[in-house]
Design a protein around this motif. Structure first.
Motif, short mmCIF file in Angstrom:
data_model
loop_
_atom_site.label_atom_id
_atom_site.label_comp_id
_atom_site.label_asym_id
_atom_site.label_seq_id
_atom_site.Cartn_x
_atom_site.Cartn_y
_atom_site.Cartn_z
N ARG A 62 -26.69 -8.58 -25.69
CA ARG A 62 -26.64 -9.86 -24.88
C ARG A 62 -27.57 -10.97 -25.20
O ARG A 62 -28.43 -10.49 -25.86
CB ARG A 62 -26.64 -9.60 -23.44
N THR A 66 -24.97 -14.51 -21.73
CA THR A 66 -24.07 -13.30 -21.75
C THR A 66 -24.57 -12.20 -20.86
O THR A 66 -24.01 -11.13 -20.47
CB THR A 66 -23.39 -12.54 -22.89
N TRP A 68 -25.56 -12.74 -17.95
CA TRP A 68 -24.74 -12.85 -16.75
C TRP A 68 -23.18 -12.39 -16.65
O TRP A 68 -22.58 -12.93 -17.74
CB TRP A 68 -24.70 -14.34 -16.17
N THR A 69 -22.79 -11.98 -15.56
CA THR A 69 -21.35 -11.47 -15.73
C THR A 69 -20.78 -12.28 -14.39
O THR A 69 -21.42 -12.63 -13.47
CB THR A 69 -20.97 -9.98 -15.46
N ASP A 71 -18.81 -11.70 -11.06
CA ASP A 71 -18.48 -10.72 -10.00
C ASP A 71 -17.36 -10.95 -9.20
O ASP A 71 -17.35 -11.97 -8.65
CB ASP A 71 -19.79 -10.73 -8.99
#
Length: 218
Positions: A62, A66, A68-69, A71
């Motif tokens: 990452r 990336t 962070w995703t 939700d």
């Protein structure tokens, strides 16, 4: 990495200026009081410390974006960690104890970040990042939570222009679409993360970009 240190120091300084009464005010995090937000920052600081002493010898999986995703859970849905944070915050009872704990752990996290080798590969959440990317990702975290803090206590100084700008860049990269320049950095962050709802006029300005926002970061 320097921006991590500056945004974190600014946030810690703002918390240090809170009165005891301020801890009972609502924050910009839905359902959280200021004391809950400060307790969350204690956990964040612990995460930084743990990650920076968890070296890995495999290539990064990452980077700062990336990490962070998005939700899919909606705010207000059951979140065990959020509920635990509220209970932990209430257990402090005396705001001075919570303020002291954040200053203690937070200062240590800041020192660890300043001492970290930017190229060091570290592990967190079953992923691997360089220390540089990991700390860069947290500029978004610190800036958003600084905005959450001043939402409840508007007399406090807000995030720096540099922190706001970098946080916006990261959010736009995560969402995959830039927020129009008509929106200032603060509005882009608040609207982009659903902290403030879009009105009809703002939705028109966003146009097709509105389909990408708001995002809830995970």
């Amino acid at each position: 990495m320097d921006l991590f240190s500056r945004t974190w120091a600014d946030l810690l300084a703002a918390v240090g200026d809170l009165s005891d009464e301020d801890f009972a005010r609502p924050s910009g995090c839905a359902g959280w009081l200021v004391r809950d937000l400060v307790c969350h920052l204690v956990v964040d600081a612990q995460d930084v410390l743990i990650t920076l002493v968890t070296p890995e010898d495999v290539p990064p999986t990452r980077d700062a974006v990336t990490y962070w995703t998005i939700d899919d859970h909606r705010p207000g849905e059951d979140d065990p960690l959020a509920a635990l944070t509220v209970r932990l915050a209430a257990a402090y009872e005396d705001p001075a104890l919570l303020r002291f704990h954040l200053d203690d752990v937070g200062s240590a996290a800041g020192r660890a970040a300043r001492l970290a080798d930017p190229a060091l590969r570290v592990g967190t959440r079953d992923e691997v990042l360089t220390a540089r990317d990991y700390l860069d990702a947290y500029v978004l975290e610190w800036t958003l939570h600084h905005l959450d803090l001043i939402a409840g206590v508007p007399d406090l100084p807000g995030p720096s222009a540099e922190g706001l700008g970098r946080a916006r860049e990261l959010l736009e990269a995560v969402a995959g679409a830039p927020v129009p320049a008509a929106f200032c950095d603060t509005d882009a962050l608040l609207l982009g993360t659903g902290r403030r709802p879009l009105d009809d006029a703002e939705r028109v300005v966003l146009g097709e970009v509105a389909d990408h926002y708001p995002v809830r970061l995970g």
